[in-house]
Design an enzyme around this catalytic site. Structure first.
Site, PDB file in Angstrom:
ATOM      1  CG  ASP A 149      -0.507   0.137   2.386  1.00 13.10           C
ATOM      2  OD1 ASP A 149       1.232  -1.008   2.581  1.00 13.10           O
ATOM      3  OD2 ASP A 149      -1.174   0.217   3.742  1.00 13.10           O
TER       4      ASP A 149
ATOM      5  CG  ASP B 297       3.743   0.318   2.003  1.00 12.48           C
ATOM      6  OD1 ASP B 297       3.881  -0.806   1.918  1.00 12.48           O
ATOM      7  OD2 ASP B 297       3.814   1.248   2.607  1.00 12.48           O
TER       8      ASP B 297
ATOM      9  CG  ASN C  69       0.310   3.584   4.355  1.00 13.39           C
ATOM     10  OD1 ASN C  69       0.278   3.724   5.859  1.00 13.39           O
ATOM     11  ND2 ASN C  69       1.405   2.811   3.266  1.00 13.39           N
TER      12      ASN C  69
ATOM     13  CB  THR D  38       4.244  -4.557   3.532  1.00 13.26           C
ATOM     14  OG1 THR D  38       4.352  -3.924   1.931  1.00 13.26           O
ATOM     15  CG2 THR D  38       5.774  -5.544   3.019  1.00 13.26           C
TER      16      THR D  38
ATOM     17  CG  PHE E 256      -2.062   1.673   9.722  1.00 12.35           C
ATOM     18  CD1 PHE E 256      -2.963   2.532   9.948  1.00 12.35           C
ATOM     19  CD2 PHE E 256      -1.776   0.590   8.083  1.00 12.35           C
ATOM     20  CE1 PHE E 256      -3.524   3.246   8.428  1.00 12.35           C
ATOM     21  CE2 PHE E 256      -2.801   1.399   7.160  1.00 12.35           C
ATOM     22  CZ  PHE E 256      -3.379   2.362   7.773  1.00 12.35           C
ATOM     23  CG  ASN E 257       0.765  -3.362   7.612  1.00 11.07           C
ATOM     24  OD1 ASN E 257       0.428  -1.815   7.371  1.00 11.07           O
ATOM     25  ND2 ASN E 257       1.975  -3.209   7.562  1.00 11.07           N
TER      26      ASN E 257
ATOM     27  CG  HIS F  23       6.990   0.331   9.513  1.00 13.05           C
ATOM     28  ND1 HIS F  23       7.084  -0.141  11.256  1.00 13.05           N
ATOM     29  CD2 HIS F  23       7.046   1.211   9.460  1.00 13.05           C
ATOM     30  CE1 HIS F  23       6.878   1.036  11.958  1.00 13.05           C
ATOM     31  NE2 HIS F  23       6.463   1.810  11.186  1.00 13.05           N
ATOM     32  CG  ASP F  24       5.881  -1.073   5.116  1.00 18.59           C
ATOM     33  OD1 ASP F  24       5.569  -2.473   6.109  1.00 18.59           O
ATOM     34  OD2 ASP F  24       5.404  -0.850   4.263  1.00 18.59           O
TER      35      ASP F  24
END
Ligand code: BDR
Ligand code: CA
Length: 311
Positions: A12, A17, A39, A122, A162-163, A237-238
């Site tokens: 996303d 990402d 996102n 992700t 969040f995810n 993060h991703d």
């Protein structure tokens, strides 16, 4: 170059990402990029994925998927990624449209046609959950799922990352699918921050791609620093969900039993990680990443960017 695993990157974009796309393109055989609302709304995450493939010169198929979570209302993360999902850089218009809006079919058909695909979500796990539901054989065909999400603490709420928060029901399906599962949660991704020095190392790479990515990371880090008292940069993060496959020696992990809280008034979207040392305990369904060699991992990103950079 590390061994080329075949993956589908379900994302996303999203600043981190976008970095995951770069690392995946450099170090894996990306069979396709599938997009999901997260996102930003689906039209924007798809647009951003297409822009990234243009910047990298990739002809990788891009398929858009779910435009909303399974049950939860659609909610986005403009407070971190801006309204476009990729604010902070003067990005070009995409040169092409998505190959289809049937990401779930693409995931199913691709995993049936290729042995041992890794699914790498992700973003919210809506597409992956729908594919697993529609094709019960999929879980036994894929090599595994390496996801970014969850953690022993939250970011969107005190409990939920969040995810997971965006689509807890989808995450529950993924964590219960029964095959190999690797979780890059906040415990490890918060060790991986885009500090000013690291952004500087991206900006030092010659060419337009690196300059745009440095601008994106600068925006991303500003958004984090405006909200978090204890960080020196955005948590990137991703790409860790990709790198744990391509550079496993950079990580430490613990096998754990993890379930998703879908009911709690304050804990909906939480990954409940069983940390008990019982002799009789629930079967472990997940490798939870606990540590990353952040300098070495960020160098992988810089080198991946450099490999696509034309001065
Ligand atoms: C996750 O949420 C999104 O904002 C990022 O792209 C990442 O996938 C981190 O909580
Ligand atoms: Ca994401």
């Amino acid at each position: 170059m590390s061994t080329q695993l075949s993956i589908i990157l379900d994302c996303d974009p999203g600043h981190d990402d976008a970095i995951a796309i770069v690392v995946a393109a450099a170090h894996t055989n990306v069979l396709g990029i599938t997009t999901v609302a997260g996102n930003a709304p689906l039209d924007l995450t798809t647009r951003n994925a297409l822009i990234m493939t243009d910047l990298l010169g990739l002809d990788t198929p891009v398929h858009s998927g779910a435009n909303r979570p399974l049950v939860a209302p659609p909610r986005h993360a403009g407070y971190v990624h801006g309204a476009s999902g990729l604010d902070g850089a003067a990005l070009p218009e995409p040169s092409r449209r998505a190959d289809s809006d049937q990401a779930i079919d693409f995931i199913i058909e691709t995993c049936r046609a290729h042995e041992g695909v890794w699914l790498v979500p992700t973003g919210p796990m809506t597409n992956i959950a729908l594919a697993l539901r529609a094709a019960p054989d999929l879980g036994g065909r894929i090599a595994g799922i390496s996801l970014m999400g969850g953690g022993s603490f939250g970011n969107r709420t005190a409990a939920a990352e969040f995810n997971l928060w965006a689509d807890p029901e989808a995450a529950a399906i993924v964590f219960g699918y029964g095959g190999p599962l690797i979780m890059s949660g906040l415990d490890v991704t918060h060790q991986f921050q885009a500090t000013p020095e690291r952004i500087g190392s991206v900006r030092a790479v010659p060419g337009r791609l690196a300059a745009l990515l440095a601008d994106l990371l600068t925006f991303f880090t500003s958004a984090y620093l405006a909200r978090n008292a204890d960080m020196r940069g955005a948590a990137v993060h991703d790409p860790l969900a990709v790198m744990v496959l391509t550079h496993p020696d950079l990580f430490q992990r613990e096998p754990r039993h993890v379930v998703i809280e879908t009911q709690g008034e304050h804990t909906r979207g939480m990954t409940l990680i069983d940390q008990r040392h019982l002799i009789e305990r629930p079967a472990r369904n997940c490798d939870v990443l606990t540590a990353v060699d952040a300098d070495a991992a960020f160098d992988v990103i810089v080198q991946a960017i450099a490999s696509f950079s034309r001065p």
